[in-house]
Design an enzyme around this catalytic site. Structure first.
Site, mmCIF file in Angstrom:
data_model
loop_
_atom_site.group_PDB
_atom_site.id
_atom_site.type_symbol
_atom_site.label_atom_id
_atom_site.label_comp_id
_atom_site.label_asym_id
_atom_site.label_seq_id
_atom_site.Cartn_x
_atom_site.Cartn_y
_atom_site.Cartn_z
ATOM 1 N N ASN A 176 64.813 62.008 36.854
ATOM 2 C CA ASN A 176 66.162 62.063 36.307
ATOM 3 C C ASN A 176 66.870 60.718 36.453
ATOM 4 O OD1 ASN A 176 66.049 62.648 39.150
ATOM 5 N ND2 ASN A 176 68.251 62.964 39.070
ATOM 6 N N LEU A 508 46.236 46.100 41.739
ATOM 7 C CA LEU A 508 46.787 45.876 43.079
ATOM 8 C C LEU A 508 47.964 44.920 43.038
ATOM 9 C CD1 LEU A 508 43.485 45.550 45.136
ATOM 10 C CD2 LEU A 508 45.005 47.523 44.995
ATOM 11 N N GLU A 515 45.395 38.323 37.897
ATOM 12 C CA GLU A 515 45.675 39.633 38.458
ATOM 13 C C GLU A 515 44.569 40.026 39.427
ATOM 14 O OE1 GLU A 515 45.972 42.147 35.053
ATOM 15 O OE2 GLU A 515 48.033 41.538 34.595
ATOM 16 N N VAL A 516 44.905 40.975 40.314
ATOM 17 C CA VAL A 516 43.931 41.549 41.237
ATOM 18 C C VAL A 516 43.865 43.045 40.960
ATOM 19 C CG1 VAL A 516 43.264 41.877 43.644
ATOM 20 C CG2 VAL A 516 44.499 39.813 42.979
ATOM 21 N N LYS A 547 39.324 39.830 41.204
ATOM 22 C CA LYS A 547 40.311 38.817 40.854
ATOM 23 C C LYS A 547 39.980 38.298 39.461
ATOM 24 C CE LYS A 547 41.074 37.099 45.573
ATOM 25 N NZ LYS A 547 41.100 35.882 46.392
ATOM 26 N N ASP A 651 47.976 32.512 55.698
ATOM 27 C CA ASP A 651 48.754 33.727 55.414
ATOM 28 C C ASP A 651 48.183 34.919 56.169
ATOM 29 O OD1 ASP A 651 50.671 35.363 54.354
ATOM 30 O OD2 ASP A 651 49.800 35.490 52.349
#
Length: 809
Positions: A176, A508, A515-516, A547, A651
């Site tokens: 909604n 993902l 893109e992955v 990938k 990372d």
């Protein structure tokens, strides 16, 4: 309000206590008159007094601020809470409510602090009223500010059918329009989620807003419940406009009966009292191009049609139609009466100047005659010289900016000790309170200046470093170029996998260059060239992450992709995600890596509670302290392998570690003992966008996991990976229930890095999690040592977690 853009005449109130406290004094951070707007009498709990601002045209408002009456220490009045009401036409007034239906906004706790309130959902309004509230009859005063921009779309209201509820196994999905501010029975006369700027993701069950119900990001309709083959939506605009394009963000989860609409038919009405255009504009959508179940924007050309009202029919292509956002590319339409069916188009280039000089001449009528006046020539030459100098100055500025971008490319320009909030202030356009009590406000903006390096900062040799952009667009691995004598240098080339063996499961995430995707290989043992993982039982499908490089990627991006393939093919360790194969014989280029069946470690832990002596919690998965230490030990083992090759991850975090079940020879699950592998594509997932600090729309940095020398100097080393491991260990022992430094803003995290640099004892450390023994917390603190040479090695960390930490209570 504060800078006077809104004039006094547009600020009114229901009443004022005196001339010195009338409405015009209700501006944030100003102290004119008696310091604020104060109503004539005491405020009752019902809140009938108000301060009103008229913006004269529609604005998109995302933030408001309030303040009490300070008056150099003499004021004592402030509003602890208030309500907001707004109007788009000055007649119909709407009470703002948050996403959970609450209409009371928390206000101030003293007379001087500024309290900012994010408006979620944001509002589109021309007039805004602040109603101060009180829990008892009392005197209040108020100063306010509005943050937003002009609502260029001109959309005033849309009418749409009420959204439906999708019943999935064990879960109702509410589709909604929950923030609609018109008549909700018929969805008439208001605005809501179709124009709030939030784009839904690929999985409509997952939401970007916390603590809301599944399906919140989408407005959706069932063909069966609607009883017709199309959804009719009508758009009303403030005044006539010329429409060039409509963009519709639609879900395409066709595996669950949701698909992008097959076509759109639009009618145009130039004015409220004028007839609809005929025939309707029909815009088909080719469904053969929509096999990928990813949400996507559908761009529909409207052909420059003038209208004030649009009515569009969106035709079903499956059982469900889900739309997250609709926007228009249009411009105001001004009709001069001569061409009623077409907009008045301004000239694209100025007309040539006309010489109006008249003079008698034998050259004949109509021909310009040069005046014998050297002053005009001098003026012309002066103008030309001025223009040339201006162009040279512009070129010099551009070259200077390019120089700084090159020098500071890999480091945030916001990482300044003098002004850590530089880019946040540029992007937010609002004042924030100082980061710590008693600290002065940030100084005025100035060009970036590199901080001087202290003599104690060690220099790291970074010769021959290969920095890869990769699919995610981030420098994930920074690695020395491998010589022929390096470990793994003689690795065999990776097998070329047939693309048809990859069965798409879900997207993902995506990055700057590609893109992955999560894919499945049904019978991996049938591919003799595949490097088959040792922990997958024969006959079971193999989950893989693919990938994919965009076909239109630049040559540099393609070269980086192939370099990444070459480097990752040499990383063969039980705790590092394995590169299994490639598809590089044709575009798009793909690399296929392992993917663990339990997803990433952050999501795995955040859905669990710590197992304690009282026993498991009701219906909630648990995890034990020894299991956490075992996982941490595996991550340390993988990082020990990377550091032995002098690889720098950059990372490391729980979002970049994947979880699988460690199985025996017959494939049985061994009591929840989990196998952890380090990956590198967490950044590409929209789920973790909040973990990265964006620098003016360019680079993104995981600053809450970064060592101070990474933030301030751009130095990424194994020692900085050790720092990130300490934060990752803190995440795990906190069961991933909150973000590191969750009580600090991004700019305060950067400022805290400056405190490590200054080393005056004011730096802030992450606190010890409740389950963490003191000895293990001391290991974390050693990972965050200011002197990177004193941080432990991954070999020591792995030994400590394997031998000592397991025995701690």
């Amino acid at each position: 309000m504060e800078d006077g853009t809104i004039p006094d005449s547009d600020i009114t109130a229901s009443s004022a206590w005196s001339d010195s406290t009338e409405a015009k004094h209700g501006r944030l951070s100003t102290g004119e008159g008696d310091g604020a707007w104060c109503p004539a009498g005491a405020v009752f709990p019902s809140g009938s007094e108000y301060l009103q601002i008229d913006l004269h045209k529609l604005h998109f408002l995302a933030l408001v601020g309030t303040q009490g009456r300070h008056a150099d220490g003499h004021g004592q009045e402030f509003a602890r809470s208030y309500r907001l009401r707004y109007s788009r036409d000055g007649e119909k007034w709407i009470t703002w409510k948050d996403r959970w239906g609450q209409d009371v906004v928390s206000g101030n706790e003293n007379t001087y602090d500024i309290v900012l309130k994010d408006l979620g959902p944001p509002i589109v309004a021309r007039m805004v009223r602040f109603y101060p509230l009180a829990d008892r009859v009392m005197s209040v005063c108020l100063r306010v500010e509005l943050y937003g921009c002009v609502w260029d779309d001109g959309l005033k209201a849309y009418t749409a059918p009420v959204g439906h509820v999708m019943q999935l196994p064990g879960m109702p999905v509410y589709l909604n329009d929950s923030t609609y501010d018109g008549s909700t029975d018929m969805q008439f006369g208001g605005l809501g989620q179709l124009c709030d700027g939030v784009l839904g993701g690929d999985d409509f069950i997952q939401t970007k807003e916390l603590r809301v119900w599944p399906g919140y990001d989408y407005l959706g309709w069932s063909r069966e419940a609607l009883g017709q083959g199309s959804v009719d939506i009508e758009f009303h605009f403030e005044r006539p406009r010329v429409f060039h394009n409509m963009q519709v963000h639609s879900n395409n989860r066709h595996t669950q009966g949701v698909r992008v609409f097959s076509k759109v038919e639009c009618l145009f009405k130039p004015g409220i009292l004028q007839p609809w255009s005929s025939p309707a504009l029909t815009l088909p959508v080719p469904l053969e191009d929509l096999k990928d179940p990813s949400s996507r924007p559908i761009s529909l050309p409207l052909g420059g049609q003038p209208a004030q009202i649009l009515r569009c029919k969106f035709y079903f292509a499956d059982r469900w139609l889900l739309i997250s956002e609709i926007s228009f590319l249009s411009e105001p339409f001004e009709d001069d009466g001569t061409e009623p069916d077409h907009p008045k188009i301004p000239p694209t280039s100025p007309s040539p100047p006309v010489n109006h000089t008249s003079s008698s001449s034998t050259s004949g009528p109509g021909l310009p005659v040069a005046k014998d006046d050297s002053s005009n020539t001098a003026i012309l030459i002066g103008c030309l010289v001025g223009i040339i100098l201006l162009l040279l100055a512009v070129i010099a500025v551009i070259l200077w900016r390019q120089y700084w971008k090159k020098i500071l490319g890999k480091v945030s320009q916001a990482l300044l000790l003098n002004n850590p909030a530089y880019h946040l202030l540029l992007s937010d356009h609002r004042k924030e309170p100082p980061p710590y009590p008693g600290s002065p406000p940030y100084p005025s903006l100035s060009p970036p200046v590199s901080p001087p390096l202290p003599p104690s900062v060690p220099h790291y040799a970074e010769a021959d470093i290969v920095s890869l952009q990769g699919v995610s667009g981030n420098n994930t691995y920074a690695v020395p170029a491998l010589a022929s004598s390096s470990p793994g240098a003689d690795a065999a080339p990776l097998p070329e996998l047939p693309r048809q063996c990859l069965i798409f499961k879900e997207k993902l995430g995506e990055g700057q260059f590609g893109e992955v995707h999560l894919c499945e290989i049904e019978n991996p043992q049938d591919l003799p060239t595949l490097e088959f993982p040792f922990n997958v039982r024969k006959g079971r499908p193999l989950l893989v992450a693919v990938k994919i490089l965009r076909p239109d990627a630049s040559k540099n991006a393609r070269n980086d992709f192939l370099k990444e393939v070459k480097i990752l093919s040499r990383l063969k360790d039980p705790n590092i995600i394995r590169l299994l194969g490639v598809c590089v014989s044709s575009d798009p280029l793909c690399m296929v890596t392992e993917y663990m069946e339990c997803g990433d470690l952050n999501q795995y832990l955040s859905h669990r509670v710590l197992l304690d002596k009282t026993g498991p919690s009701h219906n909630t998965p648990t995890i034990s302290y020894p299991a956490l230490i075992s996982m941490a030990s595996q991550i340390a083992s993988g990082m020990k392998f990377l550091s032995s090759l002098n690889f720098v991850h950059r990372d490391l975090a729980t979002r970049n570690c994947l979880v699988g079940g460690e199985r025996g020879e017959n494939g049985e699950d061994r009591g929840g003992e989990r196998h952890i592998k380090i990956a590198d594509f967490g950044m590409s997932r929209n789920l973790y966008a909040g973990d990265y600090y964006r620098i003016q729309g360019r680079a993104v940095l995981p600053i809450r996991w970064m060592a101070w020398e990474c933030i301030l100097m751009g130095k990424f080393t194994t020692a900085s990976d050790v720092w990130a491991f300490g934060v990752t260990l803190w995440e795990m022992l906190s069961i991933c229930q909150e973000q590191p430094y969750c009580n600090l803003t991004d700019e305060q995290v950067i400022d805290n890095a400056g405190e490590f640099f200054r080393d005056q004892g004011r730096q802030v450390y992450l606190s010890r999690p409740a389950v963490c023994p003191q000895g293990l917390y001391e290991l974390m603190l050693s990972c965050w040592n200011r002197d990177c040479k004193l941080r432990p090695t991954f070999a020591y960390i792995h030994s400590f977690l394997t031998e000592d930490a397991m025995n701690m209570v």
